[in-house]
Design a protein around this motif. Structure first.
Motif, short mmCIF file in Angstrom:
data_model
loop_
_atom_site.label_atom_id
_atom_site.label_comp_id
_atom_site.label_asym_id
_atom_site.label_seq_id
_atom_site.Cartn_x
_atom_site.Cartn_y
_atom_site.Cartn_z
N PRO A 117 -10.81 25.73 -7.62
CA PRO A 117 -10.84 24.72 -8.39
C PRO A 117 -10.48 24.87 -10.01
CG PRO A 117 -12.89 25.37 -6.81
CD PRO A 117 -11.91 26.51 -6.83
N GLN A 118 -10.84 25.86 -10.43
CA GLN A 118 -10.51 25.78 -12.10
C GLN A 118 -9.06 25.31 -12.37
OE1 GLN A 118 -10.72 28.61 -10.06
NE2 GLN A 118 -8.62 29.68 -10.40
N GLN A 119 -8.08 25.47 -11.11
CA GLN A 119 -6.73 24.98 -11.52
C GLN A 119 -6.67 23.28 -11.59
OE1 GLN A 119 -6.36 27.98 -12.56
NE2 GLN A 119 -4.35 27.89 -11.84
N GLY A 120 -7.74 22.85 -11.23
CA GLY A 120 -7.94 21.17 -11.32
C GLY A 120 -8.32 20.75 -10.06
N ALA A 121 -9.71 20.51 -10.00
CA ALA A 121 -10.19 19.81 -8.80
C ALA A 121 -11.44 19.21 -8.99
CB ALA A 121 -10.46 20.90 -7.89
N SER A 122 -11.79 18.14 -8.66
CA SER A 122 -13.07 17.45 -9.12
C SER A 122 -13.98 18.08 -7.80
CB SER A 122 -13.24 16.01 -9.10
OG SER A 122 -12.62 15.48 -7.90
N TYR A 123 -15.38 17.58 -7.63
CA TYR A 123 -16.06 17.67 -6.76
C TYR A 123 -15.82 17.01 -5.60
CZ TYR A 123 -20.13 17.77 -3.45
OH TYR A 123 -20.83 17.77 -2.30
N PHE A 173 -15.35 27.46 4.35
CA PHE A 173 -14.83 26.96 3.08
C PHE A 173 -15.30 28.13 1.80
CE2 PHE A 173 -15.22 24.76 -0.83
CZ PHE A 173 -13.90 24.21 -1.12
N PHE A 174 -14.39 28.47 1.18
CA PHE A 174 -14.90 29.53 -0.03
C PHE A 174 -14.08 28.77 -1.13
CE2 PHE A 174 -16.98 32.11 2.82
CZ PHE A 174 -17.56 33.13 2.11
N ARG A 175 -14.73 29.15 -2.21
CA ARG A 175 -13.98 28.90 -3.55
C ARG A 175 -14.23 30.15 -4.63
NH1 ARG A 175 -16.32 24.93 -7.69
NH2 ARG A 175 -15.63 26.67 -9.02
N SER A 176 -13.40 30.08 -5.61
CA SER A 176 -13.36 31.15 -6.59
C SER A 176 -14.30 30.73 -7.52
CB SER A 176 -12.13 30.99 -7.31
OG SER A 176 -11.93 29.73 -7.90
N ASP A 177 -14.96 31.43 -8.46
CA ASP A 177 -15.90 31.23 -9.22
C ASP A 177 -15.32 31.63 -10.60
OD1 ASP A 177 -18.39 31.02 -10.59
OD2 ASP A 177 -19.52 32.44 -9.39
N HIS A 178 -14.79 30.65 -11.32
CA HIS A 178 -13.94 30.74 -12.43
C HIS A 178 -14.40 29.58 -13.23
CE1 HIS A 178 -11.80 34.21 -12.05
NE2 HIS A 178 -11.36 34.03 -10.85
N TYR A 179 -14.31 29.59 -14.84
CA TYR A 179 -14.38 28.63 -15.74
C TYR A 179 -13.36 28.24 -16.56
CZ TYR A 179 -19.43 29.00 -14.63
OH TYR A 179 -20.61 28.97 -14.30
N LEU A 180 -12.31 29.10 -16.30
CA LEU A 180 -11.00 28.51 -16.89
C LEU A 180 -9.81 28.38 -16.15
CD1 LEU A 180 -10.35 27.78 -20.02
CD2 LEU A 180 -9.54 30.49 -20.06
N LYS A 181 -8.84 27.69 -15.88
CA LYS A 181 -7.51 27.65 -15.33
C LYS A 181 -6.80 28.78 -15.86
CE LYS A 181 -4.75 25.16 -19.06
NZ LYS A 181 -4.01 26.36 -19.15
N MET A 182 -5.75 29.13 -14.92
CA MET A 182 -4.96 30.13 -15.23
C MET A 182 -3.46 29.63 -14.94
SD MET A 182 -7.00 32.68 -12.64
CE MET A 182 -8.73 32.65 -12.71
N GLY A 183 -2.44 29.93 -15.96
CA GLY A 183 -1.20 29.79 -15.77
C GLY A 183 -0.98 28.29 -16.28
N GLY A 229 -5.81 21.83 -15.63
CA GLY A 229 -6.85 22.46 -15.19
C GLY A 229 -7.83 21.08 -15.36
N LEU A 230 -7.16 19.74 -15.34
CA LEU A 230 -8.13 18.80 -15.43
C LEU A 230 -8.52 18.56 -13.86
CD1 LEU A 230 -5.93 16.46 -17.49
CD2 LEU A 230 -8.01 17.39 -18.21
N PRO A 231 -9.85 17.90 -14.01
CA PRO A 231 -10.83 17.39 -14.87
C PRO A 231 -11.54 18.34 -15.58
CG PRO A 231 -11.77 17.10 -12.59
CD PRO A 231 -10.36 17.70 -12.45
N GLY A 232 -11.35 19.75 -15.24
CA GLY A 232 -12.22 20.72 -15.81
C GLY A 232 -12.87 21.76 -14.74
N PRO A 233 -13.64 22.54 -15.14
CA PRO A 233 -14.22 23.46 -13.96
C PRO A 233 -15.40 22.73 -13.49
CG PRO A 233 -14.79 24.22 -16.24
CD PRO A 233 -13.48 23.10 -16.46
N THR A 234 -15.72 23.41 -12.14
CA THR A 234 -16.74 23.07 -11.56
C THR A 234 -17.60 24.42 -11.45
OG1 THR A 234 -15.62 23.07 -9.52
CG2 THR A 234 -16.23 20.98 -10.47
N ASP A 235 -18.89 24.20 -11.42
CA ASP A 235 -19.65 25.41 -11.16
C ASP A 235 -19.92 25.86 -9.67
OD1 ASP A 235 -21.93 27.57 -12.45
OD2 ASP A 235 -22.51 26.85 -10.47
N ALA A 236 -19.60 27.11 -9.26
CA ALA A 236 -19.32 27.42 -8.03
C ALA A 236 -20.73 27.24 -7.27
CB ALA A 236 -19.03 28.94 -7.87
N TRP A 237 -21.86 27.81 -7.66
CA TRP A 237 -22.97 27.50 -6.82
C TRP A 237 -23.53 26.19 -6.87
CZ3 TRP A 237 -23.97 30.40 -2.87
CH2 TRP A 237 -23.14 31.72 -2.90
N ILE A 238 -23.52 25.34 -7.91
CA ILE A 238 -23.83 23.86 -7.79
C ILE A 238 -22.93 23.24 -6.89
CG2 ILE A 238 -23.63 21.70 -9.15
CD1 ILE A 238 -24.58 23.17 -11.45
#
Length: 323
Positions: free
Chosen positions: A24-30, A48-58, A62-71
């Motif tokens: 999701p850090q690459q650009g995904a809303s909840y 369904f799994f997700r990464s736990d990152h706060y910043l886009k790569m490459g 990255g819009l709309p910005g990071p989402t917190d993994a556990w939230i």
């Protein structure tokens, strides 16, 4: 009926779990993640799994910005009913072990027993730490070892008793060790990595699953063997450890569709065939058979274009259905 190929062993053994894995850090809303998670459940995937990152790569916005993994997983726990949910993986630098144990236990309660899994690792992406003011110490493997001790120690403490811990990096005194997760004794823990000694030892001591992510096939085979040896040395039953790999997925009905999906994620079909699960459904089933032959029981399909739900439908109907 399975063709006589490298996939035959997979067909004769237990079915291969296919899990959807997002970045999701690459650009995904909840809301986008919710759509993918619901499709994951409806189409019959395992998790369904997700990464736990706060910043886009490459080179992406990255819009709309990071989402917190556990939230995110807490929300999805209430919006889904069957699929498993988890991180691949949560860095130890993001959360203190006590609050992490509380968060995961609460999401596990929200989901119901047997649905939440915790992937835990050292963290590696220095830039996301500096971008959001998160310390990035050198001895992160030591943090990982202590966090594993603390999180499992809190969860395993009998009701009515307290938990204390004194380590080099963390200290807990008379913790009530609450809340307890719904899954007992606790949610499964996933450990991955390529370390030759400490990673296998920690996996054998704490994990129910060992994962390799985006590694060459030969490396995955070697690492599985190293962890099997560590599991045996730890006195565990061989079948008490699940072996898994994460690979980028790019599946098309024909070459034109493979090329279109590869272009959408900025990759080349030939490179994806070499390093991921790419090609026609028949090609992908064949490669999954190769992973089954070295002991993989679970694959995480990294889906990079989260707007392409037809991709998930194709994988479900023409790959998952054959497993």
């Amino acid at each position: 009926m399975c063709p006589i190929t490298t996939a035959t062993r997979m067909c004769e053994a237990d079915p291969m779990d296919l899990r959807i894995f997002t970045e999701p850090q690459q650009g995904a809303s909840y809301d986008t993640l919710l759509s993918v998670a619901k499709a994951t459940e409806d189409l019959g995937f395992d998790a369904f799994f997700r990464s736990d990152h706060y910043l886009k790569m490459g080179g992406v916005t990255g819009l709309p910005g990071p989402t917190d993994a556990w939230i995110t997983l807490a929300g999805l726990a209430r919006e889904t009913s069957r699929i498993k949910l988890g991180t691949l993986v949560t860095p130890v630098t993001f959360r203190l072990p006590g609050p992490l144990a509380i968060s995961v236990a609460q999401v596990d309660q929200m989901a119901g027993p047997g649905r939440v899994e915790l992937g835990l690792g050292t963290g590696w992406f220095a830039e996301e730490h500096t971008a959001y003011g998160i310390p990035f110490p050198d001895k992160r493997f030591d943090l990982l070892e202590e966090q594993l001790q603390i999180v499992t120690g809190l969860w395993n403490t009998p009701d009515g008793e307290t938990y204390s811990f004194k380590g080099e990096h963390y200290s807990l005194t008379d913790s009530p060790a609450l809340p307890k997760p719904a899954t007992r004794p606790h949610p499964p823990i996933i450990i991955g990595g390529g370390g030759p000694k400490r990673t296998p030892r920690l996996a054998a001591q704490y994990a129910s699953e060992f994962n390799t992510s985006f590694r060459p096939f030969d490396d995955t085979e070697r690492l599985f063997g190293t962890v099997r040896d560590a599991v045996a040395a730890n006195g565990r039953r061989p079948d008490s450890m699940t072996y898994s790999a994460a690979l980028v997925a790019c599946v098309g009905r024909d070459e034109a569709e493979v090329a279109k999906r590869a272009e959408a994620i900025g990759r080349e079909p030939a490179e994806l065939r070499e390093n991921g699960l790419a090609g026609t459904p028949a090609e992908v089933v064949e490669k999954i058979g190769r992973y089954a032959a070295i002991g993989a029981q679970r694959l995480y399909l990294q889906i990079l274009d989260l707007s392409d739900l037809d991709h998930l439908e194709l994988i479900a109907s023409q790959v998952l259905s054959q497993l």
